[in-house]
Scaffold this motif. Sequence first.
Motif, mmCIF file in Angstrom:
data_model
loop_
_atom_site.group_PDB
_atom_site.id
_atom_site.type_symbol
_atom_site.label_atom_id
_atom_site.label_comp_id
_atom_site.label_asym_id
_atom_site.label_seq_id
_atom_site.Cartn_x
_atom_site.Cartn_y
_atom_site.Cartn_z
ATOM 1 N N ILE A 299 57.550 -21.249 -24.397
ATOM 2 C CA ILE A 299 58.084 -20.005 -24.933
ATOM 3 C C ILE A 299 58.848 -20.389 -26.198
ATOM 4 N N ILE A 300 58.420 -19.830 -27.319
ATOM 5 C CA ILE A 300 59.077 -20.113 -28.589
ATOM 6 C C ILE A 300 59.974 -18.922 -28.931
ATOM 7 N N LEU A 301 61.248 -19.212 -29.169
ATOM 8 C CA LEU A 301 62.211 -18.193 -29.584
ATOM 9 C C LEU A 301 62.637 -18.485 -31.012
ATOM 10 N N ASP A 302 62.913 -17.439 -31.766
ATOM 11 C CA ASP A 302 63.453 -17.674 -33.106
ATOM 12 C C ASP A 302 64.937 -18.010 -32.988
ATOM 13 N N LYS A 303 65.575 -18.244 -34.107
ATOM 14 C CA LYS A 303 66.978 -18.672 -34.091
ATOM 15 C C LYS A 303 67.920 -17.587 -33.554
ATOM 16 N N ASP A 304 67.414 -16.356 -33.443
ATOM 17 C CA ASP A 304 68.215 -15.271 -32.878
ATOM 18 C C ASP A 304 67.911 -15.036 -31.394
ATOM 19 N N GLY A 305 67.014 -15.841 -30.845
ATOM 20 C CA GLY A 305 66.698 -15.731 -29.422
ATOM 21 C C GLY A 305 65.595 -14.742 -29.093
ATOM 22 N N LYS A 306 64.918 -14.218 -30.116
ATOM 23 C CA LYS A 306 63.802 -13.300 -29.874
ATOM 24 C C LYS A 306 62.523 -14.100 -29.646
ATOM 25 N N LYS A 307 61.741 -13.653 -28.669
ATOM 26 C CA LYS A 307 60.474 -14.340 -28.366
ATOM 27 C C LYS A 307 59.521 -14.192 -29.546
ATOM 28 N N VAL A 308 58.992 -15.330 -29.988
ATOM 29 C CA VAL A 308 58.032 -15.363 -31.088
ATOM 30 C C VAL A 308 56.619 -15.532 -30.529
ATOM 31 N N HIS A 309 56.497 -16.408 -29.525
ATOM 32 C CA HIS A 309 55.166 -16.733 -29.019
ATOM 33 C C HIS A 309 55.271 -17.395 -27.648
ATOM 34 N N VAL A 310 54.253 -17.170 -26.816
ATOM 35 C CA VAL A 310 54.095 -17.908 -25.559
ATOM 36 C C VAL A 310 52.789 -18.669 -25.680
ATOM 37 N N GLN A 311 52.867 -19.979 -25.512
ATOM 38 C CA GLN A 311 51.694 -20.845 -25.686
ATOM 39 C C GLN A 311 51.297 -21.479 -24.363
ATOM 40 N N GLN A 312 50.043 -21.332 -24.002
ATOM 41 C CA GLN A 312 49.507 -22.022 -22.831
ATOM 42 C C GLN A 312 49.196 -23.463 -23.224
ATOM 43 N N SER A 313 49.315 -24.363 -22.285
ATOM 44 C CA SER A 313 49.148 -25.786 -22.613
ATOM 45 C C SER A 313 47.719 -26.292 -22.475
ATOM 46 N N GLU A 314 46.877 -25.602 -21.727
ATOM 47 C CA GLU A 314 45.541 -26.163 -21.497
ATOM 48 C C GLU A 314 44.746 -26.329 -22.789
ATOM 49 N N VAL A 315 45.051 -25.538 -23.822
ATOM 50 C CA VAL A 315 44.351 -25.696 -25.103
ATOM 51 C C VAL A 315 44.794 -26.962 -25.839
ATOM 52 N N LEU A 316 45.862 -27.579 -25.372
ATOM 53 C CA LEU A 316 46.381 -28.796 -25.996
ATOM 54 C C LEU A 316 45.881 -30.059 -25.298
#
Length: 188
Positions: free
Chosen positions: A150-167
Motif C-alpha cells: 500500500i503506497i501512501l503519499d506524504k499526507d497519508g492518502k492512498k496512492v496505489h495498492v500493488q500486488q506482489s505476484e507481478v514482481l
Amino acid sequence: MKKLIIFASLGLSAFAFSQEVKNSPDKGKQKTALIVPTEQKDLDAKKKAAEEKAKLPKPYDPKADAEADIKKLVAQAKKEGKNVMIQAGGNWCIWCLRFNNFVQNTPELKEIVDKKYVYYHLNYSPENKNEKVFSQYINIKEQQFYPFFIILDKDGKKVHVQQSEVLEEGKGYSKEKVKEFLEKGKVI
C-alpha cells in the motif's frame, strides 16, 4: 498401519508407472525413472521452505500498534518529502520474508527505498489481523496474496495498492520489476 499405507501407495505408484511405460510409444527403448510419491515431494518442499523461513529476518510485529505507527510514519514522510510504503503480510509468509530480504540485501533496491519511502511492515496474522487499519485502505476479505503493498503519499492518502505476484520470478523476485515498482510506486 502407516507402513501399510505407504507400501500400498508405493505399489500403486509403481504399477501406474509400469502401465505408462507399457503404453508409451517408445516402449522398446530403455527408460529410467525415479519414483517419488507426491507426498514425499510435498514434504521435501515444505521442509526446504521451513529451513529458508527460519533463516530470514522476521520484520512483522503482531504486537505493534499499526495505526499509531503509520500515523508517525506519515508525519515523518511529510517532513522528509517521501511516500509511505506499507508491506502487508506476516512472518508466516515465505514470500513476504523473501521480498523484505531481497530489498534489504540488494544495495540498488535498498537505496531507492531509503531515498523515496518510509517503510512499514503491516502485520496480518491470527494473532493480529489489523482489520481496522487495513479497512482504511482495502477490503481485506478480498485480498488473497501476500505480500501486497500500500503506497501512501506524504499526507497519508492512498496512492496505489500493488500486488506482489507481478514482481516474482522463479522462487524469488525480479530485480528489474522490483526496481520499476520502487521507482514508480506501481507496476501494472
